[in-house]
Motif scaffolding. Structure first.
Motif, PDB file in Angstrom:
ATOM      1  N   HIS A 169      20.967  16.014 -38.125  1.00 51.86           N
ATOM      2  CA  HIS A 169      19.527  15.954 -38.397  1.00 51.86           C
ATOM      3  C   HIS A 169      19.113  14.555 -38.865  1.00 51.86           C
ATOM      4  CE1 HIS A 169      18.498  20.095 -37.666  1.00 51.86           C
ATOM      5  NE2 HIS A 169      19.503  20.508 -38.412  1.00 51.86           N
ATOM      6  N   GLY A 170      19.974  13.919 -39.643  1.00 51.13           N
ATOM      7  CA  GLY A 170      19.648  12.569 -40.097  1.00 51.13           C
ATOM      8  C   GLY A 170      19.461  11.604 -38.943  1.00 51.13           C
ATOM      9  N   TRP A 171      20.371  11.637 -38.003  1.00 48.12           N
ATOM     10  CA  TRP A 171      20.292  10.712 -36.874  1.00 48.12           C
ATOM     11  C   TRP A 171      19.180  11.078 -35.896  1.00 48.12           C
ATOM     12  CZ3 TRP A 171      21.915   6.003 -35.766  1.00 48.12           C
ATOM     13  CH2 TRP A 171      22.916   5.442 -36.563  1.00 48.12           C
ATOM     14  N   THR A 172      19.020  12.359 -35.596  1.00 54.46           N
ATOM     15  CA  THR A 172      18.007  12.717 -34.598  1.00 54.46           C
ATOM     16  C   THR A 172      16.593  12.444 -35.111  1.00 54.46           C
ATOM     17  OG1 THR A 172      18.131  15.050 -35.326  1.00 54.46           O
ATOM     18  CG2 THR A 172      19.444  14.414 -33.403  1.00 54.46           C
ATOM     19  N   GLN A 173      16.362  12.647 -36.405  1.00 50.14           N
ATOM     20  CA  GLN A 173      15.036  12.355 -36.956  1.00 50.14           C
ATOM     21  C   GLN A 173      14.735  10.861 -36.923  1.00 50.14           C
ATOM     22  OE1 GLN A 173      12.494  14.494 -38.164  1.00 50.14           O
ATOM     23  NE2 GLN A 173      13.739  15.941 -37.019  1.00 50.14           N
ATOM     24  N   VAL A 174      15.729  10.042 -37.223  1.00 45.01           N
ATOM     25  CA  VAL A 174      15.510   8.587 -37.208  1.00 45.01           C
ATOM     26  C   VAL A 174      15.357   8.066 -35.781  1.00 45.01           C
ATOM     27  CG1 VAL A 174      16.502   6.340 -37.798  1.00 45.01           C
ATOM     28  CG2 VAL A 174      16.636   8.223 -39.427  1.00 45.01           C
ATOM     29  N   ILE A 175      16.145   8.580 -34.860  1.00 43.26           N
ATOM     30  CA  ILE A 175      16.007   8.182 -33.458  1.00 43.26           C
ATOM     31  C   ILE A 175      14.594   8.485 -32.964  1.00 43.26           C
ATOM     32  CG2 ILE A 175      16.719   8.800 -31.098  1.00 43.26           C
ATOM     33  CD1 ILE A 175      19.593   9.052 -32.209  1.00 43.26           C
ATOM     34  N   ALA A 176      14.079   9.656 -33.344  1.00 42.99           N
ATOM     35  CA  ALA A 176      12.709  10.015 -32.955  1.00 42.99           C
ATOM     36  C   ALA A 176      11.710   8.994 -33.489  1.00 42.99           C
ATOM     37  CB  ALA A 176      12.366  11.408 -33.473  1.00 42.99           C
ATOM     38  N   GLU A 177      11.910   8.546 -34.719  1.00 42.47           N
ATOM     39  CA  GLU A 177      11.009   7.581 -35.341  1.00 42.47           C
ATOM     40  C   GLU A 177      11.134   6.207 -34.698  1.00 42.47           C
ATOM     41  OE1 GLU A 177       7.952   7.179 -37.500  1.00 42.47           O
ATOM     42  OE2 GLU A 177       9.166   8.700 -38.502  1.00 42.47           O
ATOM     43  N   VAL A 178      12.362   5.772 -34.495  1.00 40.21           N
ATOM     44  CA  VAL A 178      12.611   4.429 -33.969  1.00 40.21           C
ATOM     45  C   VAL A 178      12.099   4.278 -32.544  1.00 40.21           C
ATOM     46  CG1 VAL A 178      14.450   2.835 -33.243  1.00 40.21           C
ATOM     47  CG2 VAL A 178      14.539   3.908 -35.509  1.00 40.21           C
ATOM     48  N   PHE A 179      12.343   5.277 -31.709  1.00 42.28           N
ATOM     49  CA  PHE A 179      11.971   5.175 -30.295  1.00 42.28           C
ATOM     50  C   PHE A 179      10.667   5.900 -29.959  1.00 42.28           C
ATOM     51  CE2 PHE A 179      16.610   4.446 -30.217  1.00 42.28           C
ATOM     52  CZ  PHE A 179      16.611   3.207 -29.595  1.00 42.28           C
ATOM     53  N   HIS A 180      10.025   6.471 -30.977  1.00 41.37           N
ATOM     54  CA  HIS A 180       8.721   7.124 -30.789  1.00 41.37           C
ATOM     55  C   HIS A 180       8.790   8.210 -29.710  1.00 41.37           C
ATOM     56  CE1 HIS A 180       7.335   3.836 -33.285  1.00 41.37           C
ATOM     57  NE2 HIS A 180       7.790   2.970 -32.405  1.00 41.37           N
ATOM     58  N   ILE A 181       9.777   9.101 -29.876  1.00 41.39           N
ATOM     59  CA  ILE A 181       9.957  10.195 -28.928  1.00 41.39           C
ATOM     60  C   ILE A 181       9.952  11.523 -29.700  1.00 41.39           C
ATOM     61  CG2 ILE A 181      11.198   8.880 -27.175  1.00 41.39           C
ATOM     62  CD1 ILE A 181      13.803   9.851 -28.339  1.00 41.39           C
ATOM     63  N   PRO A 182       9.481  12.615 -29.090  1.00 38.73           N
ATOM     64  CA  PRO A 182       9.477  13.913 -29.780  1.00 38.73           C
ATOM     65  C   PRO A 182      10.891  14.436 -29.974  1.00 38.73           C
ATOM     66  CG  PRO A 182       8.820  14.182 -27.486  1.00 38.73           C
ATOM     67  CD  PRO A 182       8.904  12.705 -27.726  1.00 38.73           C
ATOM     68  N   MET A 183      11.109  15.194 -31.047  1.00 39.43           N
ATOM     69  CA  MET A 183      12.439  15.729 -31.338  1.00 39.43           C
ATOM     70  C   MET A 183      12.278  17.176 -31.791  1.00 39.43           C
ATOM     71  SD  MET A 183      15.597  14.721 -31.116  1.00 39.43           S
ATOM     72  CE  MET A 183      15.426  12.917 -31.092  1.00 39.43           C
ATOM     73  N   ASP A 184      12.048  18.069 -30.801  1.00 36.53           N
ATOM     74  CA  ASP A 184      11.869  19.472 -31.147  1.00 36.53           C
ATOM     75  C   ASP A 184      13.228  20.147 -31.348  1.00 36.53           C
ATOM     76  OD1 ASP A 184      12.907  20.008 -28.580  1.00 36.53           O
ATOM     77  OD2 ASP A 184      10.911  20.188 -27.699  1.00 36.53           O
ATOM     78  N   ALA A 185      13.204  21.403 -31.779  1.00 40.17           N
ATOM     79  CA  ALA A 185      14.433  22.118 -32.121  1.00 40.17           C
ATOM     80  C   ALA A 185      15.372  22.253 -30.935  1.00 40.17           C
ATOM     81  CB  ALA A 185      14.088  23.502 -32.681  1.00 40.17           C
ATOM     82  N   ARG A 206      19.200  20.851 -30.625  1.00 37.31           N
ATOM     83  CA  ARG A 206      20.333  21.713 -30.275  1.00 37.31           C
ATOM     84  C   ARG A 206      21.163  21.109 -29.153  1.00 37.31           C
ATOM     85  NH1 ARG A 206      16.856  26.078 -31.740  1.00 37.31           N
ATOM     86  NH2 ARG A 206      15.867  26.111 -29.697  1.00 37.31           N
ATOM     87  N   ARG A 207      20.503  20.543 -28.151  1.00 35.75           N
ATOM     88  CA  ARG A 207      21.248  19.917 -27.049  1.00 35.75           C
ATOM     89  C   ARG A 207      22.040  18.703 -27.543  1.00 35.75           C
ATOM     90  NH1 ARG A 207      16.351  20.227 -24.195  1.00 35.75           N
ATOM     91  NH2 ARG A 207      16.240  17.948 -24.033  1.00 35.75           N
ATOM     92  N   LEU A 208      21.418  17.905 -28.382  1.00 35.67           N
ATOM     93  CA  LEU A 208      22.099  16.713 -28.902  1.00 35.67           C
ATOM     94  C   LEU A 208      23.261  17.105 -29.809  1.00 35.67           C
ATOM     95  CD1 LEU A 208      19.042  14.405 -29.660  1.00 35.67           C
ATOM     96  CD2 LEU A 208      20.552  14.345 -27.667  1.00 35.67           C
ATOM     97  N   ALA A 209      23.074  18.172 -30.580  1.00 37.73           N
ATOM     98  CA  ALA A 209      24.142  18.646 -31.459  1.00 37.73           C
ATOM     99  C   ALA A 209      25.348  19.114 -30.650  1.00 37.73           C
ATOM    100  CB  ALA A 209      23.637  19.778 -32.357  1.00 37.73           C
ATOM    101  N   ALA A 210      25.094  19.800 -29.542  1.00 40.37           N
ATOM    102  CA  ALA A 210      26.186  20.270 -28.686  1.00 40.37           C
ATOM    103  C   ALA A 210      26.950  19.094 -28.090  1.00 40.37           C
ATOM    104  CB  ALA A 210      25.631  21.158 -27.580  1.00 40.37           C
TER     105      ALA A 210
END
Length: 307
Positions: free
Chosen positions: A277-293, A297-301
């Motif tokens: 969650h730490g990385w996916t939330q920051v990636i969303a902020e840095v690259f200005h992309i949506p990060m829904d649940a 889940r796909r990134l976690a897998a």
């Protein structure tokens, strides 16, 4: 800014799983760059070292931003004037866990109160505290510990009591100031300064926490430096949830809990969900992309496959 690189400000960035995970995530997210730039700083780095890293990120047009781990509070303290703006959490918590750029401006964000909440919600039920009456012991009052306390204070299902420990009075005072600045009712917190035998004192606090307590290692011990905030003789409460914020390192605290897992009926959790969650939330902020649940889940897998 999908063509730019992402940075990672830490202590030993090359040893992090993210170095293997990020290129795969970049492919999944359609980012043009698979490169993750590590900026390593010792835990006792000078103000000048922090300012140099932030300046390099700010002035490099090919750098989209960065995630900050161990150094969140020091980045704010030493280089806060280099940022154009902070989000409300960064302002209140006096820390930076995410650096991003927008329209030529350098922005600082404190994502930990959000990410620690998302991770905890994957560990316990939404009504855990109201149904069990469990308390919380947060060992450590640094950035991650303060973020957890912030989240718990704003959680609909709040614990009745949260003990926060520290080895330095200044650290506890800083956490209390953050709570007061954020309008948080501090009566739910017990700010506990540890004395000459901190591990033994922490053992006593944990043992007295009561059945079902949430016991958290937010000290950095077991990752940034060896050891545990507890002794090997610690008596974990029955059916407690023992959460190690770290997912890599010597992890002495995690091993202590694992050793008592069966006898004390513990739920033992490492920091992997927090990492995701730490990385996916920051990636969303840095690259200005949506990060829904579903995307998380796909990134976690993907990450779990190379853990």
């Amino acid at each position: 800014m999908t063509g730019a690189r992402m940075g990672f400000v830490g202590v030993d960035t090359a040893g992090s799983s993210i170095m293997r995970v990020f290129p795969l995530w970049a492919d999944e997210l359609g980012l043009d760059s698979r490169e993750l730039t590590g900026f390593d700083l010792p835990t006792d780095a000078t103000d000048g070292a922090y300012r140099d890293v932030v300046t390099r990120i700010r002035d490099d047009a090919g750098q989209a931003g960065a995630l900050v781990t161990t150094h969140k509070m020091r980045v704010f303290e030493a280089a806060g004037d280099l940022f154009d703006d902070f989000d409300s959490f960064a302002d209140a918590c006096r820390e930076v866990s995410s650096i991003s750029k927008e329209n030529g401006r350098l922005l600082g964000h404190a994502k930990d109160p959000i990410t620690v909440g998302l991770a905890l919600e994957s560990i316990i039920a939404d009504d855990y505290f109201s149904t069990t009456g469990a308390s919380v012991v947060c060992l450590g009052s640094g950035g991650s510990g303060t973020a957890l306390s912030w989240y718990l204070a704003h959680r609909a299902d709040r614990p009745s009591k949260v003990v926060i420990t520290a080895r330095r009075q200044e650290s506890l005072d800083h956490t209390r100031e953050i709570h007061e600045r954020g309008g948080i009712d501090t009566t739910m917190f017990d700010y506990r300064l540890l004395g000459d035998d901190p591990a033994a004192e922490a053992d006593a606090i944990v043992a007295a926490a009561g059945d079902g307590a949430l016991i958290v290692n937010a000290t950095g011990m077991g990752k940034d430096r060896p050891g545990s905030p507890l002794t090997d003789d610690v008596d974990f409460p029955h059916r407690s949830v023992v959460w190690e914020f770290n997912y890599r390192g010597s992890l002495e605290f995690l091993h202590q809990a694992a050793g008592a897992e069966f006898a004390r009926q513990l739920t033992v959790v490492d920091g992997w969900e927090y990492f995701i969650h730490g990385w996916t939330q920051v990636i969303a902020e840095v690259f200005h992309i949506p990060m829904d649940a579903e995307r998380v889940r796909r990134l976690a897998a993907i990450a779990s496959a190379v853990r």
